[in-house]
Design a protein around this motif. Structure first.
Motif, mmCIF file in Angstrom:
data_model
loop_
_atom_site.group_PDB
_atom_site.id
_atom_site.type_symbol
_atom_site.label_atom_id
_atom_site.label_comp_id
_atom_site.label_asym_id
_atom_site.label_seq_id
_atom_site.Cartn_x
_atom_site.Cartn_y
_atom_site.Cartn_z
ATOM 1 N N LYS A 181 -0.306 -5.116 -6.189
ATOM 2 C CA LYS A 181 -1.503 -5.154 -5.339
ATOM 3 C C LYS A 181 -1.827 -6.584 -4.914
ATOM 4 O O LYS A 181 -2.156 -6.834 -3.754
ATOM 5 C CB LYS A 181 -2.687 -4.548 -6.096
ATOM 6 C CG LYS A 181 -2.506 -3.079 -6.447
ATOM 7 C CD LYS A 181 -3.724 -2.548 -7.192
ATOM 8 C CE LYS A 181 -3.538 -1.078 -7.539
ATOM 9 N NZ LYS A 181 -4.756 -0.501 -8.145
ATOM 10 N N ASP A 187 -0.993 -0.872 -1.645
ATOM 11 C CA ASP A 187 -2.421 -0.838 -1.354
ATOM 12 C C ASP A 187 -3.215 -0.882 -2.655
ATOM 13 O O ASP A 187 -2.769 -0.386 -3.693
ATOM 14 C CB ASP A 187 -2.791 0.445 -0.593
ATOM 15 C CG ASP A 187 -2.210 0.476 0.809
ATOM 16 O OD1 ASP A 187 -1.904 -0.607 1.356
ATOM 17 O OD2 ASP A 187 -2.057 1.583 1.355
ATOM 18 N N GLU A 188 -4.419 -1.413 -2.574
ATOM 19 C CA GLU A 188 -5.257 -1.517 -3.774
ATOM 20 C C GLU A 188 -5.643 -0.156 -4.343
ATOM 21 O O GLU A 188 -5.986 -0.046 -5.522
ATOM 22 C CB GLU A 188 -6.527 -2.324 -3.465
ATOM 23 C CG GLU A 188 -6.265 -3.805 -3.293
ATOM 24 C CD GLU A 188 -7.543 -4.634 -3.276
ATOM 25 O OE1 GLU A 188 -8.560 -4.164 -3.828
ATOM 26 O OE2 GLU A 188 -7.510 -5.744 -2.719
#
Length: 329
Positions: A181, A187-188
């Motif tokens: 991340k 993606d977070e």
């Protein structure tokens, strides 16, 4: 001029199904991902393009190489080794980021085909130098890599000093999740459980982890190899400083070694700008220097199912080797 060697391992695309799965996460890659060698190490297509160039890098007798699987204490060991090699020159270490002091040789091969900015560390990208300009650097050179030993120049161990650091793969899984991340590979929103599924299936950069460590473990008695565990450094950093000093042929006073141990504490290192990225998020664990603890994996494998899977994963991968990770403190 030395004869150029052919890269001796097969490089082949992952299956269509695997490529489809990983591209849900590694989104900015166009070409198929690849598996390399009989153990099927997972890499971006860019590494396949340059594997032979890296395999043919010239190694110098005064080189110092740090080899590891990602998130195993690499940066910690880099700082320790560099300072012991350079007469405890804290002033230069403070002025010159570790991303400049060490060439991260394969880093450009990890880039996506869709250009995007990479998060700087200490004002630089993840490295200033790599395999393309390593030959131009003055000696002694300091080299960092997350490639397994078999993919590195074949005369490396017989020519230069090599450090390998290993860490409990369960702790690596957690740290690797947050690294993906931090460096915008993922993606977070990706949850740890999703990441763990990819980890188990070796569908992540550098994987599989056990063969990576095992290659170095088998060569741990080579006179130019120092094999270390992250857990050893946590348990008794002063003892590791003594071992590394002796390996490098350096002598320091007790006072000097105690000062170095203090410099290398996790809390002191994470305060320094050189070990932060602009993507560090103070409200989350998405940081370059995160927690620096052993055994913290248990807080993420936090259901009975995940805990059982982690234990089974370790048991299965350790049953044919005498490799054992030290107990966490």
């Amino acid at each position: 001029m030395a004869e150029r060697l052919k890269f001796p391992f097969e490089i082949k695309n992952v299956t269509e199904e695997e490529d489809k799965i990983v591209k849900k996460y590694y989104k900015d890659y166009i070409r198929p991902f690849v598996r390399v060698g009989p153990k099927g190490f997972f890499w971006m297509a860019g590494y396949g393009d340059k594997a032979e160039d890296i395999y043919n890098l010239e190694v110098r007798p005064d080189d110092i190489w740090i080899v590891s699987f990602s998130r195993s204490g690499t940066t910690w060991l880099q700082e320790l080794v560099w300072l012991l090699s350079n007469d405890l020159n804290y002033e230069r270490a403070s002025a010159e980021p570790i991303t400049k002091r060490y060439a991260f040789i394969e880093y450009p091969t990890q880039r996506s085909e869709v250009e995007k900015p990479s998060p700087p560390i200490g004002g630089h990208g993840a490295t200033v130098h790599d395999y393309r300009d390593l030959h131009t650097l003055d000696s002694p050179r300091y080299v960092k890599t997350h490639l397994n030993l078999d993919f590195l120049p074949p005369k490396l161990l017989d020519t230069a000093k090599v450090f390998y650091i290993a860490r409990d793969p369960r702790d690596v899984a957690v740290s690797f999740h947050f690294m993906h991340k931090l460096f915008r590979y993922f993606d977070e929103e990706v949850e740890f459980k999703e990441f763990w599924e990819l980890y188990k299936r070796n569908l992540l950069l550098h994987m599989p982890i056990f063969p990576h460590i095992e290659e170095a473990w088998q060569k741990r008695n080579h006179p130019n190899m120092m094999f270390l565990f992250y857990e050893e450094m946590q348990k008794d950093l002063r003892k590791v400083i003594d071992r590394v000093s002796s390996f490098l042929g350096k002598t320091y006073t007790e006072e000097e070694k105690n000062k170095l141990a203090d410099h290398l504490t996790f809390d002191n290192m994470k305060k320094r700008p050189a070990f932060k990225t602009k993507n560090d998020n103070k409200h989350t664990e998405i940081k370059f220097m995160r927690k620096g603890k052993s055994g913290n994996w248990i807080n993420y494998f936090d259901t009975e199912e995940l805990h059982s899977e982690a234990e089974a994963y370790m048991a299965e991968n350790l049953k044919k080797t005498d490799l054992r990770f030290p107990e966490a403190e």
